[in-house]
Design a protein around this motif. Structure first.
Motif, PDB file in Angstrom:
ATOM      1  N   ASP A 224       0.745  -0.675   0.055  1.00 50.72           N
ATOM      2  CA  ASP A 224       0.238  -0.045   0.121  1.00 50.72           C
ATOM      3  C   ASP A 224       0.857   1.037   0.256  1.00 50.72           C
ATOM      4  O   ASP A 224       0.266   2.315   0.419  1.00 50.72           O
ATOM      5  N   ASN A 225       1.656   1.067  -0.444  1.00 54.28           N
ATOM      6  CA  ASN A 225       2.878   2.297  -0.519  1.00 54.28           C
ATOM      7  C   ASN A 225       3.036   2.863  -1.231  1.00 54.28           C
ATOM      8  O   ASN A 225       2.829   2.349  -2.406  1.00 54.28           O
TER       9      ASN A 225
ATOM     10  N   LYS B  87      -1.053   7.681 -12.566  1.00 51.23           N
ATOM     11  CA  LYS B  87      -1.251   6.530 -12.700  1.00 51.23           C
ATOM     12  C   LYS B  87      -2.929   6.563 -13.459  1.00 51.23           C
ATOM     13  O   LYS B  87      -3.371   7.322 -14.137  1.00 51.23           O
TER      14      LYS B  87
ATOM     15  N   PRO C 277      -6.051   3.315  -9.837  1.00 50.15           N
ATOM     16  CA  PRO C 277      -5.997   3.722  -8.883  1.00 50.15           C
ATOM     17  C   PRO C 277      -4.532   2.714  -7.841  1.00 50.15           C
ATOM     18  O   PRO C 277      -3.578   2.966  -7.874  1.00 50.15           O
TER      19      PRO C 277
ATOM     20  N   LYS D 244     -14.361   0.339  -5.986  1.00 54.04           N
ATOM     21  CA  LYS D 244     -13.382   1.467  -6.073  1.00 54.04           C
ATOM     22  C   LYS D 244     -14.209   2.826  -4.584  1.00 54.04           C
ATOM     23  O   LYS D 244     -15.390   2.888  -4.804  1.00 54.04           O
TER      24      LYS D 244
ATOM     25  N   SER E  56      -6.465   2.234   2.551  1.00 54.56           N
ATOM     26  CA  SER E  56      -5.587   1.872   1.665  1.00 54.56           C
ATOM     27  C   SER E  56      -4.721   0.691   1.674  1.00 54.56           C
ATOM     28  O   SER E  56      -4.468  -0.586   1.272  1.00 54.56           O
ATOM     29  N   ALA E  57      -5.246   1.009   2.809  1.00 56.72           N
ATOM     30  CA  ALA E  57      -3.917  -0.591   3.818  1.00 56.72           C
ATOM     31  C   ALA E  57      -5.039  -1.525   3.829  1.00 56.72           C
ATOM     32  O   ALA E  57      -4.215  -2.844   3.724  1.00 56.72           O
TER      33      ALA E  57
ATOM     34  N   GLY F 179      -6.571  -2.012   1.349  1.00 60.22           N
ATOM     35  CA  GLY F 179      -6.418  -3.155  -0.822  1.00 60.22           C
ATOM     36  C   GLY F 179      -7.515  -2.174  -1.018  1.00 60.22           C
ATOM     37  O   GLY F 179      -7.401  -2.932  -2.563  1.00 60.22           O
ATOM     38  N   TYR F 180      -8.936  -1.374  -1.401  1.00 66.14           N
ATOM     39  CA  TYR F 180      -9.203  -0.837  -1.691  1.00 66.14           C
ATOM     40  C   TYR F 180      -8.608   0.155  -2.879  1.00 66.14           C
ATOM     41  O   TYR F 180      -7.377   0.712  -3.090  1.00 66.14           O
ATOM     42  N   ASP F 181      -9.468  -0.134  -4.562  1.00 71.27           N
ATOM     43  CA  ASP F 181      -8.695   0.764  -5.336  1.00 71.27           C
ATOM     44  C   ASP F 181      -9.336   2.634  -5.000  1.00 71.27           C
ATOM     45  O   ASP F 181     -10.793   3.023  -4.820  1.00 71.27           O
ATOM     46  N   LEU F 182      -8.420   3.368  -4.388  1.00 67.86           N
ATOM     47  CA  LEU F 182      -8.626   4.999  -3.623  1.00 67.86           C
ATOM     48  C   LEU F 182      -8.528   6.429  -4.982  1.00 67.86           C
ATOM     49  O   LEU F 182      -7.391   5.654  -5.342  1.00 67.86           O
TER      50      LEU F 182
ATOM     51  N   ASP G  89      -0.492   4.469  -2.711  1.00 61.55           N
ATOM     52  CA  ASP G  89      -0.984   3.365  -3.583  1.00 61.55           C
ATOM     53  C   ASP G  89      -1.912   3.978  -4.166  1.00 61.55           C
ATOM     54  O   ASP G  89      -2.754   3.301  -3.969  1.00 61.55           O
ATOM     55  N   ILE G  90      -2.459   5.286  -4.139  1.00 56.57           N
ATOM     56  CA  ILE G  90      -3.846   5.779  -4.879  1.00 56.57           C
ATOM     57  C   ILE G  90      -3.820   6.788  -6.236  1.00 56.57           C
ATOM     58  O   ILE G  90      -2.159   7.292  -6.516  1.00 56.57           O
TER      59      ILE G  90
END
Lengths: 484, 452
Positions: free
Chosen positions: A156-157, A175, A178, B2, B20-21, B23-26, B44-45
């Protein structure tokens, strides 16, 4: 600095490299080329060994990973990728000098296509395949590949953003979706689909399978290693035209293809960079065709050669169908200009990038207007949206770094005693990942004559050009290695 | 799934971290590019710059394919407009809006139906409710409720003179004389899952599962004096103060609010006729003394500055105020504050973010999803409540025969109205409510996920 994490990351990347050596090994095996088999076998083991050591050393690493680590990782990854990728050439004895082998493979991974080889057809098939494949892997980027298949350490980084930015060229990389993993997958799927399409078109023209695959690798990565001594000149006009079209296609920003898949045709058609890119290509072809009147027997042949050379140089591929070094000065100057402008951002091509050029011109226009009308507040727009000042600053800084590195490399390699045009075009051709330059490094010649010092300078130029300067520059900055 | 988050402020950033921890698409929308860039660097967004209520920006953020929109910008009106616009563009979309203006709080249920919102959140009101619950049971730093209020996980600090100091967990039952379970211990900022031989030390913060009706007994046996709170000083007259004063007044507690801004004081005096509004600087010791800090029952620091809240709370503790509650708005890192004697720490954004995460989890997994999720031990552990269903594995098998994942603890089983602190012989039956404590990294979404 989180060295353990970096070790793990680079270790994973090396496993990818090792896996990709297997096809080359098999091709060598099937052709009974035992030198190459030995070369690939030993290289594969060494690469796996290095990967194993790095992975072991990186056990129990902390997850903290920031921009600095990300950028250093990119720079180091590519240097190590080249060092280990050069081993098959060196160990098989087909390129006996290690600096030469290193130059050749870095030229491959950075999709430059500058070669130190005089006799390509004498190489074994496995080595030729590895040479061409390095273009394909380097084109979209090995780290992007890694991102597509693993979570690259931090699930998640956000640091992966820096990896994408470093490998996917352009002033403002974002990107597509997402999740980084999905973005990387989409990019690679598009890339693979276009490559397969290219192979099919080449096969339809009667090209042998091995030639078609290697040529498609060279085209897709906009690399330019041919598998024949005369590059593409020996193939039929149909194949040359297929190459022209596909080189141009691979020089387009891949997010345009993604938008096409999403059926957002309007956004693609309105894209200013795409317009500039295609406009420049069309204009250059037209001007060169006019300039070359009478040079070739028919108009058709003139247009074909003009179009091929323009798309090859502009996308920084570096294939050739004719010795453009013999062309008149005007045409050569146009090609030289295209070398610097390069392809689109977010494509596999190199150079300064059309998108950046557009922003430089726009901010220059603003500065000029500001002189005339100082009170007027102006915003630079791109595709109708205001561009953030930070991006403009970065683009201008990039231009400065670009110019300084070009001049410095130009100075450093001129000790070898070649003509100024040779030296300048050699630097420009390497730094912009094109391959052939003019005069002594022209399309029919090669880089073998340079000293190892110049070759090292050019290797750094190629890496810096492919990774958009900063990941390589920071490796030489003392503050990078200082403790926080 | 999402999710689009509109507003990358304190709340948005907390939500981004938590979601985000998982694991969703943000996708994050904000007008401020700086905030977006720092979020993009950390998680990771995807980010989109612009006004979140504009259709073009929403389109750009991919509203058509989104499942949930969470609007947490600074302005209630923008949040509402954003949700309404987005819902119009994609009728299948779930929407959550943050609405925190007290003037809207009475009509919020009607608005929810009118604007087709899935949920509205009000961090300040939620914080006030939480503070009121703490004030009812002085002695606990934090209370999390499960099983419709029948079970709680409470946080206690072990002080040097505590009866539990230097006691092993096995011997604890002799002292507290009621059934409780220590499910996590926070020592020096690290959460520990203790076993029976674990010895409690001074400064530990322990998280204890207990039936709600045994809380009074627990406090009594621990020697913590429970006295009814009668007089409370609130420092700062913001929205939390308003909501808290209302709630406290309803329980018959005398409220003093110290607020610096004269205009705001007038407003407060108009809407809170029953409270004493004092205009002045709450950081002035003289003023606090004059207002009787030495003999008040509780001090709640609610100013907009975290630093100021902490300083006033420290002063309050040193004056011997029996219960102190500190509001922290910005700080993420509560583990460095654990050693300060600033009483209970309440972070409105964390509370609210937890509520939203709970909603998201329930959305993701309609059946078998956790009923409630609370983060405990400074976010290092999670307590979740599940209902045992037909599909739950190992029904009726004693726990000692089952292989649970590492760092998973069954903290309580509620059978009908009876609560059971589980031991090796306990078992699950259909219809039971189970509380599970984990370190939050295992990705447990259903009860069956706890088994190896």
């Amino acid at each position: 600095m989180n060295y353990k994490m970096m070790g793990r990351f680079i270790g994973k990347m090396l496993i990818v490299e090792a896996v990709f050596m297997i096809p080359a090994l098999l091709i060598s095996l099937s052709g009974s080329e035992y030198n190459a088999v030995f070369g690939f076998g030993v290289s594969l083991l060494l690469t796996l060994l290095a990967a194993g050591i790095l992975l072991l050393a990186g056990r129990g690493s902390k997850k903290k990973f920031y921009a600095r680590e990300g950028l250093v990782c990119v720079g180091l990854s590519w240097a190590i990728l080249g060092l280990l990728g050069a081993l098959p050439f060196y160990i098989s004895g087909e390129i006996p000098d290690f600096v030469d082998a290193f130059f050749e493979i870095v030229s491959g991974f950075t999709t430059t296509g500058a070669s130190i080889l005089t006799e390509i057809e004498g190489l074994s098939k496995g080595i030729i395949y590895w040479r061409s494949f390095s273009h394909w892997l380097g084109g979209m980027g090995v780290l992007v590949f890694l991102l597509a298949i693993t979570s690259a350490g931090g699930g998640d980084n956000g640091f992966t953003m820096h990896l994408l930015r470093a490998e996917s060229p352009g002033p403002n990389v974002g990107k597509l979706v997402p999740k980084m993993k999905k973005t990387a997958r989409i990019l690679y799927l598009l890339y693979i689909a276009l490559t397969v399409l290219n192979v099919i078109f080449l096969l339809a023209g009667g090209m042998p399978v091995f030639d078609a695959v290697c040529t498609a690798f060279g085209t897709a990565g906009t690399g330019g290693f041919g598998i024949k001594n005369d590059s593409i000149a020996g193939y039929s006009p149909y194949i040359q035209n297929v190459c022209t079209v596909f080189m141009l296609l691979f020089g387009v920003n891949f997010s345009c293809y993604y938008l096409l898949l999403l059926k957002q045709f309007k956004n693609v058609l309105r894209d200013e960079e795409l317009k500039l890119y295609l406009g420049l290509a069309a204009g250059s072809i037209l001007l060169i065709t006019l300039n070359l009147r009478g040079f070739y027997p028919t108009l058709g042949e003139t247009v074909r050669h003009a179009a091929f050379q323009v798309s090859s140089i502009m996308t920084t591929t570096g294939f050739a169908t004719t010795d453009f070094d013999l062309w008149p000065a005007f045409s050569k100057t146009i090609l030289f200009g295209l070398m610097i402008v390069g392809a689109s951002a977010g494509s596999t091509g190199g150079g300064f990038k059309c998108g950046r050029a557009l922003l430089v011109i726009k901010s220059l226009r603003r500065s000029v207007r500001k002189v005339i009308h100082p009170e007027k507040v102006q915003v630079v727009r791109s595709n109708g949206h205001p561009v953030d000042e930070k991006i403009l600053q970065n683009v201008n800084a990039y231009l400065a770094a670009y110019a300084i590195i070009t001049l410095l490399s130009f100075l450093l390699i001129s000790v070898d005693g070649f003509s100024m045009m040779t030296n300048l075009s050699a630097v420009v051709a390497c730094f912009n990942n094109i391959g052939p330059g003019f005069e002594a490094v022209g399309p029919t010649c090669n880089f073998a004559g340079f000293s190892w010092f110049s070759k090292l300078v050019l290797i750094l130029d190629m890496l810096a050009g492919r990774l958009e300067i900063f990941p390589i520059l920071i490796l030489f900055s003392r503050s990078t290695w200082k403790r926080r | 799934m999402k999710i689009i988050i509109a507003g990358d402020g304190k709340m948005g950033a907390t939500l981004t971290r938590q979601l985000s921890a998982e694991g969703y698409d943000l996708t994050l929308i904000d007008a401020n590019l700086m905030a977006l860039e720092s979020s993009e660097e950390r998680y990771d967004i995807m980010v989109v710059q612009g006004n979140c209520a504009s259709m073009e920006v929403l389109e750009q953020a991919g509203i058509g394919e989104a499942d949930l929109l969470i609007a947490v910008t600074g302005a209630d009106e923008i949040n509402l407009l954003c949700c309404m616009t987005a819902h119009g563009m994609n009728p299948a979309l779930h929407t959550i809006a943050r609405v925190r203006n007290p003037e809207y709080s009475d009509q919020i249920y009607k608005m929810r139906d009118m604007f087709a919102l899935s949920m509205t959140v009000n961090p300040e009101k939620q914080a006030a409710v939480e503070m009121e619950r703490l004030l009812k049971y002085p002695g606990f730093l934090k209370r999390d409720t499960f099983a419709q209020g029948r079970v709680e996980i409470v946080e206690l600090r072990i002080s040097a003179d505590s009866r539990l100091c230097n006691v092993a967990l096995n011997d604890m039952n002799n002292i507290v004389k009621c059934k409780i379970l220590v499910c996590a211990v926070l020592r020096n900022g690290t959460a520990i899952a203790p076993d029976g031989n674990f010895v409690l030390r001074e400064g530990d913060r322990i998280f204890v599962t207990a039936a709600a009706r045994e809380l009074t007994l627990l406090l009594k046996n621990l020697g913590v004096i429970t006295h009814k709170v009668k007089r409370v000083i609130l420092c700062g007259g913001g929205r939390v103060s308003y909501y808290l004063a209302k709630l406290l007044h309803r329980s018959g507690i005398d409220v003093h609010i110290i607020e610096r801004n004269a205009e705001r004081c007038l407003q407060l005096a108009a809407i809170l006729p029953e409270a004493d509004i004092i205009q002045g600087d709450a950081s002035s010791q003289f003023l606090l003394e004059k207002e009787g800090i030495t003999d008040c029952d509780a001090l709640v620091t609610l100013t907009g500055l975290d630093e100021l809240n902490m300083i006033i709370s420290l002063y309050g503790t040193s004056c011997g105020v029996p219960q102190v509650i500190t509001k922290l708005g910005r700080m993420d890192n509560t583990n460095i504050l654990g050693n300060l004697s600033i009483g209970s720490i309440i972070s409105p954004k964390e509370l609210c973010s937890n509520t939203i995460v709970r909603y998201v989890r329930a959305m993701k997994n309609q059946t078998g999803a956790a009923l409630t999720v609370h983060t405990i031990a400074d976010g290092q552990a999670e307590a979740m409540e599940f209902v045992v269903e037909e599909g739950t594995r190992y029904l009726g098998r004693p726990l000692k025969e089952l292989h649970l994942k590492k760092n998973v603890l069954v903290a309580c089983i509620t059978k009908g109205a009876a609560q059971e602190i589980p031991n090796g012989d306990s078992h699950f039956e259909q219809g039971d409510t189970v509380i599970i404590v984990t370190n939050g990294k295992k990705g447990i979404y259903q009860l069956n996920d706890i088994f190896e």
